[in-house]
Enzyme design. Structure first.
Site, PDB file in Angstrom:
ATOM      1  N   GLU A 182      -4.626   2.221  -3.970  1.00 26.91           N
ATOM      2  CA  GLU A 182      -3.059   2.489  -4.255  1.00 26.91           C
ATOM      3  C   GLU A 182      -2.381   0.593  -3.373  1.00 26.91           C
ATOM      4  O   GLU A 182      -1.363   1.235  -2.831  1.00 26.91           O
ATOM      5  CB  GLU A 182      -2.019   3.834  -3.785  1.00 26.91           C
ATOM      6  CG  GLU A 182      -3.177   4.128  -3.040  1.00 26.91           C
ATOM      7  CD  GLU A 182      -3.427   3.724  -1.871  1.00 26.91           C
ATOM      8  OE1 GLU A 182      -4.718   2.968  -1.766  1.00 26.91           O
ATOM      9  OE2 GLU A 182      -3.498   3.904  -1.265  1.00 26.91           O
ATOM     10  N   ASP A 233       1.261  -1.148   0.112  1.00 30.51           N
ATOM     11  CA  ASP A 233       0.008  -0.329  -0.282  1.00 30.51           C
ATOM     12  C   ASP A 233       1.052   0.933  -0.473  1.00 30.51           C
ATOM     13  O   ASP A 233       2.140   1.373   0.769  1.00 30.51           O
ATOM     14  CB  ASP A 233      -0.833   0.296   1.141  1.00 30.51           C
ATOM     15  CG  ASP A 233      -2.080   0.882   1.607  1.00 30.51           C
ATOM     16  OD1 ASP A 233      -3.284   0.421   1.363  1.00 30.51           O
ATOM     17  OD2 ASP A 233      -1.242   1.960   1.014  1.00 30.51           O
ATOM     18  N   ASP A 291      -2.175   8.853 -10.621  1.00 29.61           N
ATOM     19  CA  ASP A 291      -1.886   7.560 -11.527  1.00 29.61           C
ATOM     20  C   ASP A 291      -0.794   7.226 -12.096  1.00 29.61           C
ATOM     21  O   ASP A 291      -0.258   6.156 -12.636  1.00 29.61           O
ATOM     22  CB  ASP A 291      -2.977   8.432 -12.658  1.00 29.61           C
ATOM     23  CG  ASP A 291      -4.659   8.067 -12.677  1.00 29.61           C
ATOM     24  OD1 ASP A 291      -4.399   8.275 -11.037  1.00 29.61           O
ATOM     25  OD2 ASP A 291      -5.669   8.564 -13.332  1.00 29.61           O
ATOM     26  N   HIS A 293      -4.404  14.491  -9.532  1.00 30.60           N
ATOM     27  CA  HIS A 293      -4.812  12.979  -9.571  1.00 30.60           C
ATOM     28  C   HIS A 293      -4.012  12.366 -10.560  1.00 30.60           C
ATOM     29  O   HIS A 293      -3.529  11.139 -10.965  1.00 30.60           O
ATOM     30  CB  HIS A 293      -6.711  12.696  -9.991  1.00 30.60           C
ATOM     31  CG  HIS A 293      -7.208  12.354  -9.239  1.00 30.60           C
ATOM     32  ND1 HIS A 293      -7.545  12.829  -7.527  1.00 30.60           N
ATOM     33  CD2 HIS A 293      -7.447  10.735  -8.779  1.00 30.60           C
ATOM     34  CE1 HIS A 293      -7.825  11.888  -7.168  1.00 30.60           C
ATOM     35  NE2 HIS A 293      -7.798  10.619  -7.761  1.00 30.60           N
ATOM     36  N   ASN A 313      -1.600  12.924  -4.321  1.00 31.56           N
ATOM     37  CA  ASN A 313      -2.920  12.998  -4.733  1.00 31.56           C
ATOM     38  C   ASN A 313      -3.399  15.002  -4.638  1.00 31.56           C
ATOM     39  O   ASN A 313      -3.122  15.245  -5.751  1.00 31.56           O
ATOM     40  CB  ASN A 313      -4.111  12.590  -4.685  1.00 31.56           C
ATOM     41  CG  ASN A 313      -4.177  11.053  -5.759  1.00 31.56           C
ATOM     42  OD1 ASN A 313      -3.480  11.033  -6.541  1.00 31.56           O
ATOM     43  ND2 ASN A 313      -5.250   9.753  -4.920  1.00 31.56           N
TER      44      ASN A 313
END
Ligand code: GTP
Length: 364
Positions: free
Chosen positions: A278, A235, A252, A248, A243
């Site tokens: 994630e 994680d 990504d 964003h 973010n």
């Protein structure tokens, strides 16, 4: 000019997928052709002059023996390529032997050419690629011309036979091209549907649902053969703030690059999947707790060493926490393993992040 739409790397998968229908159809055709050879062998015996019957039956025995050998071989080792090549070989031998028989019989080709011309047309119905069928056709033309040279009919019959041959040629190419296009289209469509159902569109990694399917199979296999198996749960740390600060789109890219980094550090038999935003899971068959711990540490470092260029002079670095769980005898299903890896992941986060936590050796 017709071009195949299957990339070379997908060719083995395409041939293997077609084996179940086209390949089986070829085998049925070989069986049918063998029965026909036997029936016509009996007919030769009954109606042809003694000497000719002996010769034609001897020639018919060639494709019969070959057909039998091919059927036995493909039955023992049913590989896609072997199966197709067996069928093409059989077609070529059939054409040569039929042309030889018709050259022996009085007016043989004139009266019997339908059977010979049917061979390439039947082949064209099932062939997955064009070149072998072109070879079969070329053989049909050469064998027919040799038979005609050996026993020339009158000029009108010769013209009629050659016209039929030209029609067979054109019809076979037409059938083959349309059949191949349809089969390739269907293969690519099925592949696309499979990709859509099993992969995460953003990263190309397996999705959660497919991971569960593979994991269940691997867990059953490991339990049955008493083999070790481990699970890593990654994680990314403070991903929300990546973010929030960089947008964003950058988030990504961080996820994609992390998955790339992990994938490069794994073996082909390891299974990686994006199981949450994630959150990434990696299933490690044949891997005990110590090896899983070592690998998790190496992968955590690889992610921490990575970077993403935001602009000419700004680089983004990020880290990950990892939970490790190893299969126990008492585990009944994937959820047991996942729950333990999740608990360890939570401990890694609580312990300060950017670390690996595994269950103790006794309670792996
Ligand atoms: N850019 C991007 N963000 C995503 C995606 N999926 C989930 N997220 C975001 O990922 C963040 C996950 O944050 P959390 O797991 O709550 O916490 P965190 O900031 O990673 O902190 P820790 O896990 O405690 O280290 C959320 O803000 C989600 O909106 C995605 O596909 N792309």
């Amino acid at each position: 000019m017709f071009r195949t739409t299957i990339p070379p790397a997908l060719m083995p998968a395409y041939l293997a997928a077609g084996m179940h229908n086209a390949g089986r159809a070829y085998i049925q055709c070989i069986r049918l052709a063998m029965v026909t050879l036997l029936v016509f062998g009996v007919r030769d015996w009954l109606v042809a002059p003694h000497e000719i019957a002996q010769q034609t039956i001897a020639i018919r025995c060639l494709p019969l023996a070959l057909g039998l050998a091919l059927l036995l071989r493909t039955h023992a080792r049913p590989g896609a390529r072997e199966l197709y090549w067996s069928a093409y070989l059989f077609m070529n031998v059939m054409i040569v032997s039929l042309a030889a028989i018709y050259a022996l019989l009085p007016n043989g080709l004139l009266l019997n050419h339908t059977a010979l011309f049917m061979v390439p047309m039947l082949g064209a119905l099932f062939t997955p690629t064009l070149p072998p069928m072109l070879f079969v056709l070329a053989n049909c033309v050469v064998s027919t011309q040799l038979a005609l040279w050996w026993q020339p009919p009158d000029p009108l019959a010769l013209a009629s036979l050659n016209a039929s041959l030209a029609i067979v040629f054109a019809f076979t190419v037409f059938l083959a091209l349309h059949g191949i296009r349809a089969r390739q289209h269907q293969f690519l469509l099925e592949r696309r549907l499979h990709e859509d159902a099993t992969r995460d569109p953003m990263t190309g990694a397996y999705n959660r649902r497919y991971f569960r399917d593979i994991a269940k199979t691997e867990i059953n296999r490991a339990k049955r053969h008493q083999r070790p198996l481990s699970l890593l749960l990654f994680d990314l740390d403070h991903f929300k703030s990546i973010n929030d600060r960089y947008g964003h789109a950058t988030g990504d890219r961080v996820i994609c690059q992390s998955i790339d980094t992990l994938q490069r550090g794994l073996r082909a038999s390891d299974v990686l999947a994006r199981v949450g935003g994630e959150e990434i899971a990696v299933l490690l068959p044949e891997t005990d707790r110590a090896a899983a711990l070592q690998l998790a540490e190496r992968l955590r470092e690889a992610i921490a060493d990575g970077q993403l260029a935001l602009n000419a002079d700004a680089l983004l670095h990020w880290q990950t926490s990892v939970g490790v769980a190893t299969l126990r005898d008492t585990d009944l299903q994937l959820e047991d393993l996942l729950a333990r890896a999740d608990t360890r992941l939570y401990e890694a986060k609580r312990g300060g992040r950017n670390r690996v936590v595994a269950s103790t050796a006794l309670a792996a």
